[in-house]
Design a protein around this motif. Structure first.
Motif, PDB file in Angstrom:
ATOM      1  N   THR A 106      27.002  51.387  26.343  1.00 48.74           N
ATOM      2  CA  THR A 106      26.337  50.161  26.784  1.00 48.74           C
ATOM      3  C   THR A 106      26.833  49.791  28.175  1.00 48.74           C
ATOM      4  O   THR A 106      28.042  49.613  28.383  1.00 48.74           O
ATOM      5  CB  THR A 106      26.626  49.004  25.799  1.00 48.74           C
ATOM      6  OG1 THR A 106      26.039  49.326  24.538  1.00 48.74           O
ATOM      7  CG2 THR A 106      26.035  47.700  26.303  1.00 48.74           C
ATOM      8  N   PRO A 107      25.918  49.671  29.157  1.00 48.93           N
ATOM      9  CA  PRO A 107      26.349  49.427  30.545  1.00 48.93           C
ATOM     10  C   PRO A 107      27.121  48.125  30.746  1.00 48.93           C
ATOM     11  O   PRO A 107      28.043  48.061  31.553  1.00 48.93           O
ATOM     12  CB  PRO A 107      25.019  49.400  31.321  1.00 48.93           C
ATOM     13  CG  PRO A 107      24.069  50.175  30.473  1.00 48.93           C
ATOM     14  CD  PRO A 107      24.467  49.882  29.060  1.00 48.93           C
ATOM     15  N   LEU A 120      37.863  48.178  26.510  1.00 46.90           N
ATOM     16  CA  LEU A 120      36.607  48.124  25.774  1.00 46.90           C
ATOM     17  C   LEU A 120      35.563  47.206  26.405  1.00 46.90           C
ATOM     18  O   LEU A 120      34.366  47.451  26.279  1.00 46.90           O
ATOM     19  CB  LEU A 120      36.873  47.691  24.330  1.00 46.90           C
ATOM     20  CG  LEU A 120      37.711  48.686  23.522  1.00 46.90           C
ATOM     21  CD1 LEU A 120      37.937  48.174  22.104  1.00 46.90           C
ATOM     22  CD2 LEU A 120      37.034  50.053  23.473  1.00 46.90           C
ATOM     23  N   HIS A 121      35.996  46.155  27.075  1.00 49.16           N
ATOM     24  CA  HIS A 121      35.058  45.327  27.834  1.00 49.16           C
ATOM     25  C   HIS A 121      35.159  45.722  29.300  1.00 49.16           C
ATOM     26  O   HIS A 121      36.210  45.539  29.923  1.00 49.16           O
ATOM     27  CB  HIS A 121      35.392  43.841  27.670  1.00 49.16           C
ATOM     28  CG  HIS A 121      35.044  43.287  26.329  1.00 49.16           C
ATOM     29  ND1 HIS A 121      35.692  42.213  25.758  1.00 49.16           N
ATOM     30  CD2 HIS A 121      34.102  43.660  25.423  1.00 49.16           C
ATOM     31  CE1 HIS A 121      35.166  41.953  24.577  1.00 49.16           C
ATOM     32  NE2 HIS A 121      34.209  42.823  24.353  1.00 49.16           N
ATOM     33  N   ASN A 122      34.076  46.267  29.831  1.00 47.85           N
ATOM     34  CA  ASN A 122      34.136  46.658  31.243  1.00 47.85           C
ATOM     35  C   ASN A 122      33.888  45.482  32.187  1.00 47.85           C
ATOM     36  O   ASN A 122      34.014  45.630  33.405  1.00 47.85           O
ATOM     37  CB  ASN A 122      33.160  47.810  31.545  1.00 47.85           C
ATOM     38  CG  ASN A 122      31.732  47.494  31.137  1.00 47.85           C
ATOM     39  OD1 ASN A 122      31.470  46.487  30.506  1.00 47.85           O
ATOM     40  ND2 ASN A 122      30.800  48.364  31.500  1.00 47.85           N
ATOM     41  N   TYR A 123      33.551  44.316  31.620  1.00 47.64           N
ATOM     42  CA  TYR A 123      33.470  43.076  32.394  1.00 47.64           C
ATOM     43  C   TYR A 123      34.238  42.005  31.618  1.00 47.64           C
ATOM     44  O   TYR A 123      33.821  41.581  30.538  1.00 47.64           O
ATOM     45  CB  TYR A 123      32.023  42.651  32.618  1.00 47.64           C
ATOM     46  CG  TYR A 123      31.250  43.601  33.509  1.00 47.64           C
ATOM     47  CD1 TYR A 123      31.285  43.476  34.894  1.00 47.64           C
ATOM     48  CD2 TYR A 123      30.499  44.635  32.951  1.00 47.64           C
ATOM     49  CE1 TYR A 123      30.597  44.359  35.710  1.00 47.64           C
ATOM     50  CE2 TYR A 123      29.807  45.521  33.753  1.00 47.64           C
ATOM     51  CZ  TYR A 123      29.853  45.381  35.126  1.00 47.64           C
ATOM     52  OH  TYR A 123      29.163  46.268  35.931  1.00 47.64           O
ATOM     53  N   ARG A 124      35.374  41.572  32.180  1.00 49.98           N
ATOM     54  CA  ARG A 124      36.233  40.587  31.524  1.00 49.98           C
ATOM     55  C   ARG A 124      36.248  39.323  32.376  1.00 49.98           C
ATOM     56  O   ARG A 124      36.640  39.348  33.529  1.00 49.98           O
ATOM     57  CB  ARG A 124      37.640  41.155  31.346  1.00 49.98           C
ATOM     58  CG  ARG A 124      37.661  42.410  30.486  1.00 49.98           C
ATOM     59  CD  ARG A 124      38.918  43.255  30.716  1.00 49.98           C
ATOM     60  NE  ARG A 124      40.119  42.571  30.273  1.00 49.98           N
ATOM     61  CZ  ARG A 124      41.171  42.338  31.050  1.00 49.98           C
ATOM     62  NH1 ARG A 124      41.166  42.713  32.322  1.00 49.98           N
ATOM     63  NH2 ARG A 124      42.234  41.742  30.554  1.00 49.98           N
ATOM     64  N   ILE A 125      35.809  38.217  31.763  1.00 52.19           N
ATOM     65  CA  ILE A 125      35.626  36.972  32.499  1.00 52.19           C
ATOM     66  C   ILE A 125      36.717  35.966  32.106  1.00 52.19           C
ATOM     67  O   ILE A 125      36.919  35.678  30.932  1.00 52.19           O
ATOM     68  CB  ILE A 125      34.236  36.358  32.212  1.00 52.19           C
ATOM     69  CG1 ILE A 125      33.134  37.411  32.395  1.00 52.19           C
ATOM     70  CG2 ILE A 125      34.002  35.151  33.103  1.00 52.19           C
ATOM     71  CD1 ILE A 125      33.065  38.009  33.775  1.00 52.19           C
ATOM     72  N   ASP A 126      37.399  35.445  33.105  1.00 50.69           N
ATOM     73  CA  ASP A 126      38.434  34.435  32.864  1.00 50.69           C
ATOM     74  C   ASP A 126      37.741  33.074  32.784  1.00 50.69           C
ATOM     75  O   ASP A 126      37.689  32.325  33.760  1.00 50.69           O
ATOM     76  CB  ASP A 126      39.454  34.476  33.996  1.00 50.69           C
ATOM     77  CG  ASP A 126      40.674  33.602  33.705  1.00 50.69           C
ATOM     78  OD1 ASP A 126      40.734  33.023  32.600  1.00 50.69           O
ATOM     79  OD2 ASP A 126      41.547  33.488  34.580  1.00 50.69           O
ATOM     80  N   ASN A 127      37.206  32.754  31.608  1.00 48.30           N
ATOM     81  CA  ASN A 127      36.339  31.581  31.483  1.00 48.30           C
ATOM     82  C   ASN A 127      36.924  30.440  30.655  1.00 48.30           C
ATOM     83  O   ASN A 127      36.204  29.511  30.292  1.00 48.30           O
ATOM     84  CB  ASN A 127      34.987  31.999  30.874  1.00 48.30           C
ATOM     85  CG  ASN A 127      35.119  32.535  29.461  1.00 48.30           C
ATOM     86  OD1 ASN A 127      36.138  33.124  29.106  1.00 48.30           O
ATOM     87  ND2 ASN A 127      34.097  32.338  28.653  1.00 48.30           N
ATOM     88  N   HIS A 128      38.210  30.481  30.346  1.00 50.08           N
ATOM     89  CA  HIS A 128      38.790  29.422  29.516  1.00 50.08           C
ATOM     90  C   HIS A 128      39.957  28.698  30.179  1.00 50.08           C
ATOM     91  O   HIS A 128      40.619  27.895  29.535  1.00 50.08           O
ATOM     92  CB  HIS A 128      39.254  29.996  28.173  1.00 50.08           C
ATOM     93  CG  HIS A 128      38.118  30.353  27.269  1.00 50.08           C
ATOM     94  ND1 HIS A 128      37.368  29.414  26.619  1.00 50.08           N
ATOM     95  CD2 HIS A 128      37.589  31.550  26.924  1.00 50.08           C
ATOM     96  CE1 HIS A 128      36.430  29.996  25.893  1.00 50.08           C
ATOM     97  NE2 HIS A 128      36.542  31.300  26.067  1.00 50.08           N
TER      98      HIS A 128
END
Length: 349
Positions: A106-107, A120-128
């Protein structure tokens, strides 16, 4: 790339899943032709029936959640059968990481930044990190990587829908149970799933009495499971006031939606029902316990959706040396009534 299939993972509680609808709504506006699947616990599925921004509700029951083999098998079958272009893991727990583990092709495998999801997550968002931003905005930050593919419409709306047929049926049921729709109707959560989130009972009763005395309000107590005894006892201690109803019950979350849209106002302890009320655009005033930040859990705060928290007293430094109960008791009857009365005057019939 062309984005055709999107999976949004949102386990946990009712309120969390309701607020996460904003992700689905933003995705629908951004990728109108894509299929959007929403993963929730089975008991929440009815909330999202016929939702315009969700194509498929995928559910996990208690047995599947508590049996590792059944859970792993179902996740593997799901992602291997449906080749998703985007996976948005709002939880980003070790358990939900399996969706990405079994779908490495999955792209876009997007999740909140955690120490263990690097591979495992190729996009990791610091959202907290930002505690001044509400939970809806936290969730919408997970869409940032998709700006590579399209203009993203960040929509903070989280809505639920009830059909006219459902509304009319519930209205008829409420009338049979004694509701007079020529008078104001308020749904109230005087209890909560977790006992420590329940505001002082005596103070709650005093506010309810003021609502009845000033506005002749009919108050429906909302409760579920083992909360019923607590709610019934409050009614009894109020002398079984004829304006209070404990005989009107919602058999499911779907029924609760139909009940809420037939009410003029929501009042009570913060929790999932309050989020549902806001998603149905019913004015609400909620009481927030210590450690539940209003800045995070009350999106779009304003004259229609409001609440009170111990932190409103500007005693943050003093609270550090106070017990949890003492902090909760900073919320007084007069303070609640000052905010609530102003809203009731505007929104009750």
């Amino acid at each position: 790339m062309r984005i055709n299939k999107i999976l949004v993972i949102r386990f946990r509680r009712v309120g969390d899943s309701v607020l996460s609808i904003a992700i689905c709504t933003s995705l629908r506006k951004s990728f109108p032709n894509a299929r959007i699947d929403y993963v929730v616990n089975e008991n929440m599925a009815s909330l999202y029936e016929n939702h315009p921004d969700i194509d498929n509700v995928i559910t996990f029951n208690n047995e599947e959640n508590n049996n590792s083999w059944k859970y792993i098998s179902k996740v593997h079958k799901l992602v291997s059968t449906t080749k998703y272009d985007v996976i948005i893991d709002t939880r980003s727990t070790v358990k939900t990481l399996l969706f990405s583990l079994f779908s490495l092709s999955t792209p876009y495998r997007i999740g909140s930044k955690k120490g263990y999801n690097f591979f495992l997550h190729n996009y990791r968002i610091d959202n907290h990190r930002d505690k001044s931003v509400d939970m809806v905005q936290h969730n919408l930050k997970l869409l940032k990587p998709l700006e590579k593919e399209s203009e993203i419409y960040y929509c903070p709306d989280f809505k639920l829908y009830v059909s006219e047929h459902e509304k009319v049926d519930c209205r008829f049921y409420m009338q049979k149970q004694g509701i007079d729709f020529t008078k104001p109707v308020v749904i109230a959560t005087v209890t909560a799933r977790l006992a420590h989130k329940v505001w002082d009972k005596e103070r709650m009763k005093e506010v309810l009495r003021r609502m009845i005395d000033k506005y002749d309000t009919q108050i429906i107590f909302n409760f579920a499971g083992n909360e019923e005894e607590f709610a019934v006892n409050i009614h009894r201690e109020m002398g079984n006031d004829k304006n209070v109803f404990t005989n009107i019950k919602a058999g499911s979350l779907r029924d609760l939606c139909a009940l809420i849209v037939n009410c003029d106002f929501f009042f009570g302890n913060e929790g999932g029902p309050r989020h549902i009320a806001q998603a149905l655009e019913i004015p609400s005033y909620a009481i927030y316990p210590p450690n539940i930040l209003k800045s995070i859990w009350l999106p779009n705060e304003g004259e229609r959706y409001a609440g009170i928290s111990p932190d409103d007293n500007n005693l943050q430094e003093e609270q550090r040396n106070m017990t949890y109960l003492d902090r909760f008791n900073l919320i007084t009857v007069d303070e609640v009534w000052a905010g609530l009365d102003k809203m009731l005057a505007k929104y009750l019939k």
